[in-house]
Design a protein around this motif. Structure first.
Motif, PDB file in Angstrom:
ATOM      1  N   THR A  14      -2.791  16.676   0.418  1.00  0.00           N
ATOM      2  CA  THR A  14      -2.575  15.322   0.927  1.00  0.00           C
ATOM      3  C   THR A  14      -2.330  14.373  -0.231  1.00  0.00           C
ATOM      4  O   THR A  14      -2.744  14.617  -1.365  1.00  0.00           O
ATOM      5  CB  THR A  14      -3.788  14.810   1.729  1.00  0.00           C
ATOM      6  N   TRP A  15      -1.652  13.288   0.076  1.00  0.00           N
ATOM      7  CA  TRP A  15      -1.464  12.182  -0.859  1.00  0.00           C
ATOM      8  C   TRP A  15      -2.120  10.953  -0.240  1.00  0.00           C
ATOM      9  O   TRP A  15      -1.813  10.578   0.889  1.00  0.00           O
ATOM     10  CB  TRP A  15       0.015  11.925  -1.105  1.00  0.00           C
ATOM     11  N   THR A  16      -3.031  10.327  -0.974  1.00  0.00           N
ATOM     12  CA  THR A  16      -3.646   9.080  -0.547  1.00  0.00           C
ATOM     13  C   THR A  16      -3.041   7.958  -1.369  1.00  0.00           C
ATOM     14  O   THR A  16      -3.177   7.930  -2.595  1.00  0.00           O
ATOM     15  CB  THR A  16      -5.172   9.109  -0.744  1.00  0.00           C
ATOM     16  N   ASP A  17      -2.326   7.036  -0.699  1.00  0.00           N
ATOM     17  CA  ASP A  17      -1.641   5.982  -1.446  1.00  0.00           C
ATOM     18  C   ASP A  17      -2.640   4.936  -1.927  1.00  0.00           C
ATOM     19  O   ASP A  17      -3.830   4.976  -1.571  1.00  0.00           O
ATOM     20  CB  ASP A  17      -0.498   5.386  -0.618  1.00  0.00           C
ATOM     21  N   PRO A  18      -2.214   3.985  -2.758  1.00  0.00           N
ATOM     22  CA  PRO A  18      -3.155   2.996  -3.316  1.00  0.00           C
ATOM     23  C   PRO A  18      -3.852   2.140  -2.271  1.00  0.00           C
ATOM     24  O   PRO A  18      -4.888   1.536  -2.567  1.00  0.00           O
ATOM     25  CB  PRO A  18      -2.255   2.143  -4.224  1.00  0.00           C
ATOM     26  N   ASP A  19      -3.298   2.082  -1.046  1.00  0.00           N
ATOM     27  CA  ASP A  19      -3.941   1.325   0.027  1.00  0.00           C
ATOM     28  C   ASP A  19      -4.911   2.165   0.837  1.00  0.00           C
ATOM     29  O   ASP A  19      -5.501   1.685   1.810  1.00  0.00           O
ATOM     30  CB  ASP A  19      -2.875   0.740   0.970  1.00  0.00           C
ATOM     31  N   GLY A  20      -5.068   3.455   0.459  1.00  0.00           N
ATOM     32  CA  GLY A  20      -6.009   4.319   1.156  1.00  0.00           C
ATOM     33  C   GLY A  20      -5.434   5.057   2.349  1.00  0.00           C
ATOM     34  O   GLY A  20      -6.175   5.730   3.069  1.00  0.00           O
TER      35      GLY A  20
ATOM     36  N   ARG B 172       9.233   6.179   4.644  1.00  0.00           N
ATOM     37  CA  ARG B 172       7.775   6.105   4.715  1.00  0.00           C
ATOM     38  C   ARG B 172       7.123   6.907   3.592  1.00  0.00           C
ATOM     39  O   ARG B 172       6.189   6.437   2.939  1.00  0.00           O
ATOM     40  CB  ARG B 172       7.285   6.619   6.074  1.00  0.00           C
ATOM     41  N   LEU B 173       7.620   8.116   3.380  1.00  0.00           N
ATOM     42  CA  LEU B 173       7.008   8.953   2.346  1.00  0.00           C
ATOM     43  C   LEU B 173       7.320   8.417   0.946  1.00  0.00           C
ATOM     44  O   LEU B 173       6.456   8.417   0.073  1.00  0.00           O
ATOM     45  CB  LEU B 173       7.510  10.391   2.484  1.00  0.00           C
ATOM     46  N   MET B 174       8.538   7.946   0.740  1.00  0.00           N
ATOM     47  CA  MET B 174       8.890   7.365  -0.558  1.00  0.00           C
ATOM     48  C   MET B 174       8.008   6.160  -0.860  1.00  0.00           C
ATOM     49  O   MET B 174       7.485   6.022  -1.974  1.00  0.00           O
ATOM     50  CB  MET B 174      10.359   6.949  -0.570  1.00  0.00           C
ATOM     51  N   ARG B 175       7.803   5.312   0.138  1.00  0.00           N
ATOM     52  CA  ARG B 175       6.971   4.126  -0.079  1.00  0.00           C
ATOM     53  C   ARG B 175       5.537   4.509  -0.406  1.00  0.00           C
ATOM     54  O   ARG B 175       4.863   3.852  -1.199  1.00  0.00           O
ATOM     55  CB  ARG B 175       7.007   3.249   1.177  1.00  0.00           C
ATOM     56  N   ALA B 176       5.038   5.591   0.201  1.00  0.00           N
ATOM     57  CA  ALA B 176       3.671   6.028  -0.063  1.00  0.00           C
ATOM     58  C   ALA B 176       3.460   6.330  -1.539  1.00  0.00           C
ATOM     59  O   ALA B 176       2.380   6.069  -2.087  1.00  0.00           O
ATOM     60  CB  ALA B 176       3.350   7.270   0.773  1.00  0.00           C
ATOM     61  N   PHE B 177       4.477   6.875  -2.202  1.00  0.00           N
ATOM     62  CA  PHE B 177       4.347   7.215  -3.622  1.00  0.00           C
ATOM     63  C   PHE B 177       4.704   6.035  -4.526  1.00  0.00           C
ATOM     64  O   PHE B 177       4.029   5.794  -5.532  1.00  0.00           O
ATOM     65  CB  PHE B 177       5.231   8.418  -3.946  1.00  0.00           C
ATOM     66  N   THR B 178       5.754   5.282  -4.187  1.00  0.00           N
ATOM     67  CA  THR B 178       6.172   4.193  -5.074  1.00  0.00           C
ATOM     68  C   THR B 178       5.223   3.001  -5.027  1.00  0.00           C
ATOM     69  O   THR B 178       5.319   2.104  -5.859  1.00  0.00           O
ATOM     70  CB  THR B 178       7.599   3.728  -4.739  1.00  0.00           C
ATOM     71  N   LYS B 179       4.290   2.986  -4.080  1.00  0.00           N
ATOM     72  CA  LYS B 179       3.283   1.922  -4.055  1.00  0.00           C
ATOM     73  C   LYS B 179       2.455   1.892  -5.335  1.00  0.00           C
ATOM     74  O   LYS B 179       1.888   0.861  -5.683  1.00  0.00           O
ATOM     75  CB  LYS B 179       2.336   2.106  -2.867  1.00  0.00           C
ATOM     76  N   THR B 180       2.355   3.022  -6.030  1.00  0.00           N
ATOM     77  CA  THR B 180       1.598   3.012  -7.279  1.00  0.00           C
ATOM     78  C   THR B 180       2.214   2.050  -8.286  1.00  0.00           C
ATOM     79  O   THR B 180       1.518   1.545  -9.169  1.00  0.00           O
ATOM     80  CB  THR B 180       1.513   4.417  -7.900  1.00  0.00           C
TER      81      THR B 180
END
Length: 320
Positions: free
Chosen positions: A35-41, A113-121
């Motif tokens: 799993t990937w947990t983005d910076p917003d949890g 959606r998936l790209m945003r999950a990673f680029t949020k860092t």
């Protein structure tokens, strides 16, 4: 001769009826879960179920083995070098994905959606967390920043894409997803624990032979919680010979936290005030728990029932 050009008629693009089949094998969901947990949890499954999420992890994961190192040396006049130290380096993990959709609209939604999950860092200025579980229940995680991979490849980006992500991990070590907690409570005059199974912390003597076993491959850095009443606290790791003394008057229920988990340790008082100056510098060393057995002692001066010391840490490991 001049070519005839139809004005105002856009070209017609006929999309393929289905994405090409990716010949690369995928991980069996029964083998690992990632799993990937983005910076917003927000948590994103990376390994399935594929039909539900519209993406999957392919087989070419790389960079999740031994922690990278470099050798720091000094040249010798007679030739060769002398080893000064071994430096732990950050790690880069390569994580390949296949993102697909039955229509371009569906694919775009999933991809974005998936790209945003990673680029949020990048936009949040905080890392995400990559976590891997095995079938036996063991799980480890690592903090990571998106570095590259969602640039877009030729021939893709209509009904499918195969981005290969590069994740930058400042701390090269993986950590256990479950924190290990150790708590020691003050006991009244008998010196016996009043809250089993915790050992007592006496206001008049040191407790010897308190053992904490760190199951990790390397040192673990704790987050300390000290709850009053107390006027001073001494914590000693007899295995390493390191200790620190905190002198600060704490009323009943007041809390001091000592965070050694980052490269910039902090000491915060009941009101959030900076209490770094309350340590007995330069003698104080905010010590880690080394790999294996740690014999530690605690002393609380001016303690009374309700006072306790607690430390939590994540065991850290060389690889996933």
């Amino acid at each position: 001769m001049p070519l005839a050009v139809a004005v105002g008629t856009p070209p017609v693009v006929v999309p393929p009826t289905s994405p090409p089949i990716d010949p690369r094998p995928i991980y069996n969901p029964g083998t690992i879960r990632a799993t990937w947990t983005d910076p917003d949890g927000i948590i994103y499954e990376l390994t399935g179920p594929h039909d539900l999420h519209g993406w999957l992890t392919t087989q070419e994961i790389a960079g999740w083995g031994a922690t990278p190192i470099s050798h720091v040396t000094d040249p010798l006049a007679r030739g060769g070098v002398e080893m000064r130290t071994v430096r732990i380096e950050p790690r880069r993990i390569t994580w390949p994905l296949n993102i697909f959709g039955e229509t371009n609209v569906q694919w775009r939604d999933r991809y974005r959606r998936l790209m945003r999950a990673f680029t949020k860092t990048t936009t949040r200025r905080r890392p995400g967390t990559l976590t891997v579980w095995y079938a036996d229940g063991q799980a480890r995680s690592i903090e990571a920043w998106y570095e590259d991979g969602f640039g877009g490849e030729g021939g893709q980006n209509w009904l499918f894409a195969n981005p290969v992500l590069t994740l930058f991990c400042p701390d090269g070590y993986w950590r256990d997803v479950v924190q290990t907690k150790v708590r020691r409570d003050y006991a009244a005059a008998t010196g016996k624990p009043f809250l089993a199974p915790y050992l007592s912390v006496s206001s008049s003597r040191l407790l010897g032979d308190t053992t904490i076993t760190n199951p990790g491959d390397v040192e673990g850095w704790p987050l300390w919680t000290i709850v009053g009443p107390a006027s001073s606290v001494v914590a000693t790791n007899r295995t390493t010979g390191q200790s620190f003394t905190l002198t600060h008057e704490l009323d009943e229920g007041e809390v001091v936290t000592i965070d050694t988990t980052s490269s910039r340790p902090s000491v915060r008082g009941p009101e959030g005030q900076n209490l770094v100056g309350a340590l007995d510098w330069p003698a104080s060393e905010l010590w880690p728990l080394v790999e294996g057995v740690n014999d530690v002692t605690f002393q609380m001066v001016g303690a009374a029932p309700g006072a306790y010391i607690e430390l939590v840490y994540h065991p850290r490991y060389e690889s996933v």
